[in-house]
Design a protein around this motif. Structure first.
Motif, PDB file in Angstrom:
ATOM      1  N   MET A 138      75.882  58.332  68.868  1.00 52.10           N
ATOM      2  CA  MET A 138      76.362  59.231  67.806  1.00 52.10           C
ATOM      3  C   MET A 138      77.409  60.179  68.382  1.00 52.10           C
ATOM      4  O   MET A 138      77.214  60.722  69.477  1.00 52.10           O
ATOM      5  CB  MET A 138      75.206  60.050  67.220  1.00 52.10           C
ATOM      6  CG  MET A 138      74.191  59.257  66.418  1.00 52.10           C
ATOM      7  SD  MET A 138      72.985  60.354  65.626  1.00 52.10           S
ATOM      8  CE  MET A 138      72.172  61.047  67.059  1.00 52.10           C
ATOM      9  N   ILE A 140      79.309  63.702  67.495  1.00 49.91           N
ATOM     10  CA  ILE A 140      79.115  64.880  66.650  1.00 49.91           C
ATOM     11  C   ILE A 140      80.296  65.824  66.850  1.00 49.91           C
ATOM     12  O   ILE A 140      80.719  66.069  67.989  1.00 49.91           O
ATOM     13  CB  ILE A 140      77.804  65.612  67.000  1.00 49.91           C
ATOM     14  CG1 ILE A 140      76.645  64.604  67.162  1.00 49.91           C
ATOM     15  CG2 ILE A 140      77.467  66.652  65.955  1.00 49.91           C
ATOM     16  CD1 ILE A 140      76.341  63.815  65.930  1.00 49.91           C
ATOM     17  N   ASP A 141      80.851  66.359  65.747  1.00 48.99           N
ATOM     18  CA  ASP A 141      81.968  67.293  65.876  1.00 48.99           C
ATOM     19  C   ASP A 141      81.452  68.711  66.057  1.00 48.99           C
ATOM     20  O   ASP A 141      80.240  68.959  66.117  1.00 48.99           O
ATOM     21  CB  ASP A 141      82.912  67.179  64.673  1.00 48.99           C
ATOM     22  CG  ASP A 141      82.261  67.651  63.372  1.00 48.99           C
ATOM     23  OD1 ASP A 141      81.128  68.170  63.408  1.00 48.99           O
ATOM     24  OD2 ASP A 141      82.878  67.491  62.301  1.00 48.99           O
ATOM     25  N   GLY A 144      78.860  70.139  63.632  1.00 46.37           N
ATOM     26  CA  GLY A 144      77.551  69.496  63.522  1.00 46.37           C
ATOM     27  C   GLY A 144      77.526  68.291  62.613  1.00 46.37           C
ATOM     28  O   GLY A 144      76.446  67.813  62.265  1.00 46.37           O
ATOM     29  N   HIS A 145      78.699  67.766  62.224  1.00 43.03           N
ATOM     30  CA  HIS A 145      78.764  66.575  61.388  1.00 43.03           C
ATOM     31  C   HIS A 145      78.854  65.324  62.260  1.00 43.03           C
ATOM     32  O   HIS A 145      79.453  65.344  63.339  1.00 43.03           O
ATOM     33  CB  HIS A 145      79.959  66.621  60.432  1.00 43.03           C
ATOM     34  CG  HIS A 145      79.816  67.636  59.341  1.00 43.03           C
ATOM     35  ND1 HIS A 145      80.264  68.937  59.477  1.00 43.03           N
ATOM     36  CD2 HIS A 145      79.272  67.555  58.100  1.00 43.03           C
ATOM     37  CE1 HIS A 145      80.015  69.604  58.365  1.00 43.03           C
ATOM     38  NE2 HIS A 145      79.403  68.792  57.520  1.00 43.03           N
ATOM     39  N   ILE A 146      78.293  64.233  61.777  1.00 42.71           N
ATOM     40  CA  ILE A 146      78.322  62.964  62.496  1.00 42.71           C
ATOM     41  C   ILE A 146      79.636  62.255  62.167  1.00 42.71           C
ATOM     42  O   ILE A 146      79.880  61.874  61.017  1.00 42.71           O
ATOM     43  CB  ILE A 146      77.121  62.082  62.110  1.00 42.71           C
ATOM     44  CG1 ILE A 146      75.807  62.801  62.441  1.00 42.71           C
ATOM     45  CG2 ILE A 146      77.176  60.734  62.825  1.00 42.71           C
ATOM     46  CD1 ILE A 146      74.573  62.068  61.966  1.00 42.71           C
ATOM     47  N   ARG A 167      75.261  65.836  58.157  1.00 37.88           N
ATOM     48  CA  ARG A 167      74.994  66.861  59.165  1.00 37.88           C
ATOM     49  C   ARG A 167      73.832  66.399  60.033  1.00 37.88           C
ATOM     50  O   ARG A 167      72.827  65.902  59.533  1.00 37.88           O
ATOM     51  CB  ARG A 167      74.667  68.194  58.509  1.00 37.88           C
ATOM     52  CG  ARG A 167      75.859  68.882  57.867  1.00 37.88           C
ATOM     53  CD  ARG A 167      75.489  70.270  57.376  1.00 37.88           C
ATOM     54  NE  ARG A 167      75.038  71.121  58.472  1.00 37.88           N
ATOM     55  CZ  ARG A 167      75.854  71.821  59.250  1.00 37.88           C
ATOM     56  NH1 ARG A 167      77.158  71.771  59.053  1.00 37.88           N
ATOM     57  NH2 ARG A 167      75.376  72.577  60.213  1.00 37.88           N
ATOM     58  N   LEU A 168      73.982  66.596  61.342  1.00 36.34           N
ATOM     59  CA  LEU A 168      72.940  66.165  62.275  1.00 36.34           C
ATOM     60  C   LEU A 168      71.633  66.890  61.994  1.00 36.34           C
ATOM     61  O   LEU A 168      70.558  66.298  62.041  1.00 36.34           O
ATOM     62  CB  LEU A 168      73.400  66.407  63.716  1.00 36.34           C
ATOM     63  CG  LEU A 168      72.403  66.036  64.813  1.00 36.34           C
ATOM     64  CD1 LEU A 168      72.106  64.537  64.780  1.00 36.34           C
ATOM     65  CD2 LEU A 168      72.919  66.445  66.177  1.00 36.34           C
ATOM     66  N   HIS A 216      83.256  68.423  71.072  1.00 34.19           N
ATOM     67  CA  HIS A 216      82.487  67.337  70.494  1.00 34.19           C
ATOM     68  C   HIS A 216      81.303  67.019  71.398  1.00 34.19           C
ATOM     69  O   HIS A 216      81.279  67.396  72.578  1.00 34.19           O
ATOM     70  CB  HIS A 216      83.350  66.081  70.309  1.00 34.19           C
ATOM     71  CG  HIS A 216      84.330  66.169  69.181  1.00 34.19           C
ATOM     72  ND1 HIS A 216      85.430  67.012  69.215  1.00 34.19           N
ATOM     73  CD2 HIS A 216      84.384  65.529  67.988  1.00 34.19           C
ATOM     74  CE1 HIS A 216      86.109  66.892  68.094  1.00 34.19           C
ATOM     75  NE2 HIS A 216      85.507  65.994  67.333  1.00 34.19           N
ATOM     76  N   ARG A 217      80.342  66.300  70.841  1.00 32.54           N
ATOM     77  CA  ARG A 217      79.120  65.958  71.572  1.00 32.54           C
ATOM     78  C   ARG A 217      78.802  64.489  71.352  1.00 32.54           C
ATOM     79  O   ARG A 217      78.837  64.003  70.212  1.00 32.54           O
ATOM     80  CB  ARG A 217      77.966  66.840  71.082  1.00 32.54           C
ATOM     81  CG  ARG A 217      76.611  66.522  71.690  1.00 32.54           C
ATOM     82  CD  ARG A 217      75.557  67.412  71.038  1.00 32.54           C
ATOM     83  NE  ARG A 217      74.212  67.013  71.366  1.00 32.54           N
ATOM     84  CZ  ARG A 217      73.128  67.365  70.685  1.00 32.54           C
ATOM     85  NH1 ARG A 217      73.265  68.131  69.620  1.00 32.54           N
ATOM     86  NH2 ARG A 217      71.929  66.941  71.044  1.00 32.54           N
TER      87      ARG A 217
END
Length: 446
Positions: A138, A140-141, A144-146, A167-168, A216-217
């Motif tokens: 995944m 993630i921005d 917190g959106h995927i 949203r995560l 980002h994550r």
């Protein structure tokens, strides 16, 4: 669109020079002709200037036609470039002074088309690899959106449905509590949870980076249940070989010493030698007894006998055996577990922390309770564990120590699972390891 590739007869400068020269010639010669026709001087010069002006406008418009076409074509082509359309080529008209410029535009468009095709093929290949990967992925921005999730993540976290744009945090609200906590902690580690009656184990990996100047994550989830099952078979094979080796090492000298003792017993004056024989037999039997008892404790762990336990009493029982600090406040609500088994588990973890290279003042024990359960955490600032170590840490007989037998963490895990709890391991951000023992309330009190 086809391209007319014919050479230009006149350059733009030549056309402008011709358009300017011809009216000038008409303006200078026409009055003489009109004067010979007995017209007045004023009329002759006025008519000549008018004719020259009309001719100049006509010739300039004719010369400017190719320039207008070329500029309009380039304008439309650049608008297509801006919109990402590279498939349109421009027609090169006959005698167009901008034919080379139009040809250069077409060549650039062809290069961009080829580059886009190569990029699309690489993206397709990369997406195919990611979608078929057993890893759940995944992206993630910063809000917190995927942004992206592969097929494995869809099945693992959203029942096979698409996740892009969600949203995560809202997605994790419908996941098992242990899995949601593991992802929210943003730490690399091994986490277990129960789903539909099955015990599942995940290795969670987090990466943070900047993309388009925004943080980002990237989250990677690797299911370890099947690997642990396969590894368990190898572990039992290793255990059989280990037990067989230890038994042979003890039984062989015992058999030899027993035979020697029988021979010496037939000789009256050999009492001293006979005593040494029996000492060797006793020593080997003691070693064999300690060896088998260690494995017996792991194999025959009794069911926990849970009761209310004051936290300070637990601390007082552990501190004489292994030094540590208590972090945070001690909860007012008493714990509820088997004190003997939990003390054994915590003692194993505290000894591991001391052997990890951590300074004694950095070894800590922390407690936390809420309405769901109780969390006991052992923290250190030692060398931590490698990714492979985290993945195999809970396997029986797996050990990174040269003299270890690999039963400490496995026994801790057995004790925690017997309490219907979960054991979690992950490396700390500034170095060291943290091991969490989470024990629920309801299951034990029911």
């Amino acid at each position: 669109m086809s391209i007319e590739n014919q050479p230009c007869a006149f350059s733009l400068q030549g056309r402008i020079f011709a358009a300017a020269s011809l009216p000038l010639i008409v303006a200078s010669s026409a009055p003489l002709l009109l004067l010979q026709l007995n017209t007045g001087p004023w009329f002759a010069w006025s008519a000549s200037l008018l004719i020259a002006l009309v001719l100049l406008i006509f010739l300039l418009n004719l010369a400017n036609r190719s320039l207008s076409y070329s500029l309009e074509a380039l304008h439309a082509g650049l608008l297509n470039f801006r919109d990402g359309a590279f498939s349109i080529s421009l027609v090169r008209r006959r005698n167009n002074p901008f034919s080379e410029l139009l040809q250069l535009y077409n060549e650039v468009g062809e290069i961009l088309r080829c580059e886009r095709a190569h990029i699309a093929q690489r993206e397709l290949l990369l997406d195919t690899i990611i979608q078929s990967s057993p890893l759940a992925l995944m992206l993630i921005d910063h809000r917190g959106h995927i942004l992206y999730a592969n097929t494995r993540a869809h099945h693992l976290l959203n029942n096979g449905k698409a996740m892009q744009g969600l949203r995560l945090k809202s997605l994790l609200s419908s996941c098992p509590v242990e899995l949601a906590r593991a992802i929210e902690q943003q730490q690399d580690g091994l986490f277990s949870y129960r789903d539909a009656g099955w015990n599942c184990t995940l290795h969670v990996s987090n990466s943070a980076f900047n993309l388009n100047m925004q943080p980002h994550r990237l989250i990677l989830l690797k299911e370890m249940s099947q690997e642990l099952t396969r590894a368990e078979i190898q572990v039992w094979k290793k255990a059989i070989r280990l037990v067989s080796h230890e038994l042979n090492n003890s039984l062989a000298p015992i058999s030899s010493m027993a035979f020697s003792g029988k021979q010496l017993s037939l000789q009256a004056p050999q009492a001293h030698a006979l005593a040494q024989v029996f000492d060797v037999i006793a020593e080997r039997c003691q070693h064999l007894t300690e060896f088998t008892q260690g494995y017996a404790r792991f194999a025959r762990l009794p069911s926990p006998s849970c009761k209310a336990v004051p936290w300070q009493q637990l601390i007082n029982n552990l501190q004489p055996l292994q030094s540590f600090l208590v972090e945070g406040e001690i909860p007012a609500q008493r714990g509820y577990f088997d004190p003997v088994q939990i003390e054994q588990a915590l003692l194993n973890l505290l000894k591991n922390a001391a052997e990890s290279g951590s300074a004694p003042e950095h070894i800590a024990l922390a407690f936390k309770t809420d309405h769901q359960g109780q969390l006991l955490s052992v923290r250190d600032r030692g060398s931590g564990m490698s990714e492979k170590g985290l993945q195999q840490a809970l396997l029986p007989f797996y050990s990174t120590k040269t003299q270890g037998v690999g039963l400490g963490l496995a026994l801790c895990n057995e004790i925690v699972e017997a309490h219907n709890g979960k054991l979690q391991l992950y490396n700390r951000a500034q170095g060291g390891l943290q091991v969490n023992l989470w024990l629920p309330w309801a299951q034990l009190k029911a």
